[in-house]
Design an enzyme around this catalytic site. Structure first.
Site, PDB file in Angstrom:
ATOM      1  N   HIS A   1     -35.797 -10.797  44.470  1.00  0.00           N
ATOM      2  CA  HIS A   1     -34.744  -9.786  44.433  1.00  0.00           C
ATOM      3  C   HIS A   1     -33.867  -9.930  45.670  1.00  0.00           C
ATOM      4  O   HIS A   1     -34.222  -9.451  46.748  1.00  0.00           O
ATOM      5  CB  HIS A   1     -35.355  -8.385  44.385  1.00  0.00           C
ATOM      6  CG  HIS A   1     -35.964  -8.051  43.065  1.00  0.00           C
ATOM      7  ND1 HIS A   1     -35.253  -7.458  42.045  1.00  0.00           N
ATOM      8  CD2 HIS A   1     -37.214  -8.254  42.590  1.00  0.00           C
ATOM      9  CE1 HIS A   1     -36.038  -7.300  40.999  1.00  0.00           C
ATOM     10  NE2 HIS A   1     -37.231  -7.775  41.304  1.00  0.00           N
TER      11      HIS A   1
ATOM     12  N   CYS B   1     -34.830 -12.038  38.736  1.00  0.00           N
ATOM     13  CA  CYS B   1     -36.211 -11.739  38.337  1.00  0.00           C
ATOM     14  C   CYS B   1     -36.342 -11.850  36.818  1.00  0.00           C
ATOM     15  O   CYS B   1     -36.213 -12.930  36.260  1.00  0.00           O
ATOM     16  CB  CYS B   1     -36.633 -10.370  38.873  1.00  0.00           C
ATOM     17  SG  CYS B   1     -38.423 -10.098  38.823  1.00  0.00           S
TER      18      CYS B   1
ATOM     19  N   GLU C   1     -31.212  -8.372  46.395  1.00  0.00           N
ATOM     20  CA  GLU C   1     -30.752  -7.050  46.846  1.00  0.00           C
ATOM     21  C   GLU C   1     -31.798  -6.321  47.678  1.00  0.00           C
ATOM     22  O   GLU C   1     -31.491  -5.312  48.317  1.00  0.00           O
ATOM     23  CB  GLU C   1     -30.324  -6.208  45.632  1.00  0.00           C
ATOM     24  CG  GLU C   1     -31.444  -5.600  44.812  1.00  0.00           C
ATOM     25  CD  GLU C   1     -32.128  -6.562  43.843  1.00  0.00           C
ATOM     26  OE1 GLU C   1     -32.986  -6.097  43.074  1.00  0.00           O
ATOM     27  OE2 GLU C   1     -31.812  -7.776  43.856  1.00  0.00           O
TER      28      GLU C   1
END
Length: 197
Positions: A179, A77, A181
């Site tokens: 993202h 990001c 994650e």
């Protein structure tokens, strides 16, 4: 394998560390130059503003260290956006300059809500190690107001009224606008692919 997560003072450091642990790898959150240089992989996360992160990197004299790292680096990001030489965020901020002919710009839309928050598709045409076991037009989780325009380093794009870079690579520097994650199994697969490059 030593994986360094750069301590940029942002909020999602622990979530990245947990995601890496689930893949069976150990990581360390650090801004220690010696540890960054010695790490097998470096991840630069991003939640916050370009100016705040660049201030931290300047204070800790890390910019040239990052630019000269030879092992694979993944910017997430904002971590990807600061690879450009300039960001429009916060009335303009000089950034790291790995992509020295690209600027991060404000995402503008006349029809869709801003910031861009939620699941969206990435589109790629070329086979690449980052995309191993990831189907074309897979969906990842995005949270951002700024974008890196499509350029010669773009590996995948995403459309949110306009098309922008969602994955980039220049030499050993990789970046993702989403993202991983927070992107479930497909995000975990992309992280795994990066760690195995």
């Amino acid at each position: 394998m030593t994986i360094a997560i750069l301590n940029t003072g942002c909020a999602n450091l622990t979530s990245i560390k947990i995601a890496i642990k689930r893949l069976g790898y150990k990581s360390q959150i650090t801004s220690n130059p010696d540890l960054l240089i010695k790490a097998k992989k470096l991840i630069i996360p991003g939640v916050g503003t370009a100016s705040a992160v660049m201030n931290i990197l300047n204070e800790k004299n890390l910019i040239n260290i990052i630019k000269n790292i030879k092992q694979p680096v993944l910017g997430i990001c904002l971590g990807m956006q600061i690879f450009c030489h300039f960001s429009e965020e916060c009335n303009g901020t000089n950034t790291i300059g790995i992509l020295n002919d690209c600027s991060t710009i404000l995402l503008k839309s006349s029809k869709l809500s801003l910031p861009h928050v939620g699941w969206n598709y990435i589109t790629f045409d070329k086979i690449h190690p980052l995309f191993k076991n990831i189907e074309r037009d897979s969906r990842f989780y995005f949270v951002h107001s700024y974008i890196v325009p499509v350029n010669k380093y773009t590996l995948a794009t995403t459309n949110y009224e306009i098309c922008f870079s969602s994955v980039i690579q220049k030499n050993n520097f990789f970046g993702v606008q989403f993202h991983p994650e927070k992107s479930g199994d497909v995000g975990a697969q992309l992280l795994k692919n990066f760690l195995e490059i």
